[in-house]
Design a protein around this motif. Structure first.
Motif, PDB file in Angstrom:
ATOM      1  N   HIS A 136       0.892  -1.152   0.000  1.00  0.00           N
ATOM      2  CA  HIS A 136       0.000   0.000   0.000  1.00  0.00           C
ATOM      3  C   HIS A 136       0.939   1.213   0.000  1.00  0.00           C
ATOM      4  N   THR A 171       1.259   3.747   2.941  1.00  0.00           N
ATOM      5  CA  THR A 171       1.734   3.107   4.169  1.00  0.00           C
ATOM      6  C   THR A 171       3.212   2.756   4.060  1.00  0.00           C
ATOM      7  N   LYS A 173       1.925  -3.949   3.722  1.00  0.00           N
ATOM      8  CA  LYS A 173       1.061  -4.654   2.754  1.00  0.00           C
ATOM      9  C   LYS A 173      -0.364  -4.745   3.302  1.00  0.00           C
ATOM     10  N   GLN A 207      -5.861  -5.667  -1.226  1.00  0.00           N
ATOM     11  CA  GLN A 207      -6.223  -4.675  -2.253  1.00  0.00           C
ATOM     12  C   GLN A 207      -7.593  -4.076  -1.926  1.00  0.00           C
TER      13      GLN A 207
END
Lengths: 251, 251
Positions: free
Chosen positions: A94, A97, A119, A122
């Motif tokens: 992401h 992040t 991570k 999705q």
């Protein structure tokens, strides 16, 4: 409107007794206040199939599902990829992040293990972590938080304003130390029958110091009915020769 | 031999946050010592179908199932008839228990509500209650106990000697306050891969007073392997520049 929620505690530490749970009561009270009361709690080990199946079952059954635990950097932190799998989406970096954590740790310290915390499934939305930065996330009606109580509470505070509230639940309690459940049971059942939409609960207590008694609770979404049932509870205790005391017994 | 167990907490008081759970850790530790570790915990409301379905599912899945809550004299105490229904047997007066309670309460006080506590599923064996007399019971691999912690612990002590023990689990812990999980994660995964039969756990802590760090735990049924893995954990903390401290971090 009635809304419901469930909580899944993920990890072996509660099951083994290593760690005493400090998250259930906090979440139960906060979700009650938001009108999204907990209807079920499960504590499960960090086993891939178990996590996937439990999330899949619970998110179909309840309006909101909250999980705690298993989102750190170590090999046993598998909650995020399992939730991705439950939703049939990839678990991927992401970018915002990733940047946030890279800046915080610095390039030297931001190793492969820590990069895992960047991570998300999705389509997930990060839940801000005001304590130690690495976020939780929401995807659909599933909200994934840390297991460390301080961090979980910070995440829940970040998340709460975005949750859709339900109708609030009102509650009134009388307790007595001069009678026991068995004497009150029949009268209490009558009160439950008079107020079928309320939960009329009877909770005996038995303290280490020897104090004993029972707390009688009327709870529901109709405030007037709750008041009426509470007054019936008060009268029941008096009729049976006991002394009704307002509120919960002191711990 | 590996044996497994599950725990079902029955009642609305944990779900609403009214009551803080005081039973999980006690049972988790005691069952671990007996070699019958908990693999799953569920907290469910006192709704008939939910209790029957949960007991049915769990008793097929685990060697032993323990329940707490819902065996008092009031209208919301429906655990015993639900367990009877899950086993397809009647819920009926158990003459020795009826006599015991009748003698204790005396004929005046032994009303219909209290007489409910003298009913057990057909074929069940009472679990002695050294605190307040009204017993729990075992039927098949399901053990039904009170929810009040003091009474539950008394019942478990009565029950424990009759439970079939499993292989004991050994555990060794090192913690450090000078490193965090992210620095140790890769090395810890290597240790998990070297000892696939052990559970290698990583438990970060973050106390209210600001103390932080991580506890690394090796756990399994082979004592020599546990010792070897624990020494590898000690060396990993040192290699990464941290100070290894034996045992769990103080609370």
């Amino acid at each position: 409107m009635r809304r419901t929620s469930a909580l899944i505690l993920i990890g072996n530490e509660i099951l083994s007794g290593r760690t005493k749970d400090e998250n259930i009561q906090f979440l139960a009270l906060r979700l009650g206040e938001l009108g999204i009361p907990l209807r079920e709690i499960r504590v499960i080990p960090d086993i891939r199939e178990t996590i996937i199946n439990t999330v899949t079952e619970m998110r179909a059954k309840y309006d909101e599902v909250f999980t705690t635990g298993g989102i750190g950097p170590t090999h046993d932190d598998i909650t995020a990829p399992c939730v991705a799998e439950a939703f049939g989406v990839p678990w991927e970096f992401h970018p915002p992040t990733f940047k946030l954590l890279e800046t915080y740790f610095g390039p030297e310290e931001f190793n492969a293990a820590r990069q895992r915390m960047a991570k998300l499934p999705q389509g997930a939305t990060p839940i801000v972590n005001p304590v130690s930065l690495a976020p939780g996330f929401s995807i659909g009606n599933v909200h994934v938080m840390a297991g460390v109580p301080r961090i979980m509470r910070g995440m829940f505070d970040s998340l709460a304003p975005s949750l859709q509230k339900g109708a609030p639940v009102f509650s009134r309690t009388w307790h007595t130390t001069s009678l026991f459940e068995g004497t009150l049971a029949d009268g209490l059942e009558d009160i439950q029958n008079r107020f079928p939409d309320l939960d009329i609960g009877s909770y005996p207590f038995h303290r280490e110091d020897g104090r004993r008694g029972v707390a009688l609770v009327a709870k529901g979404q109709n405030r007037a009915e709750v008041e009426e049932a509470a007054s019936a509870i008060h009268d029941l205790i008096k009729t049976k020769g006991g002394i009704p005391i307002e509120g919960e017994p002191p711990v």
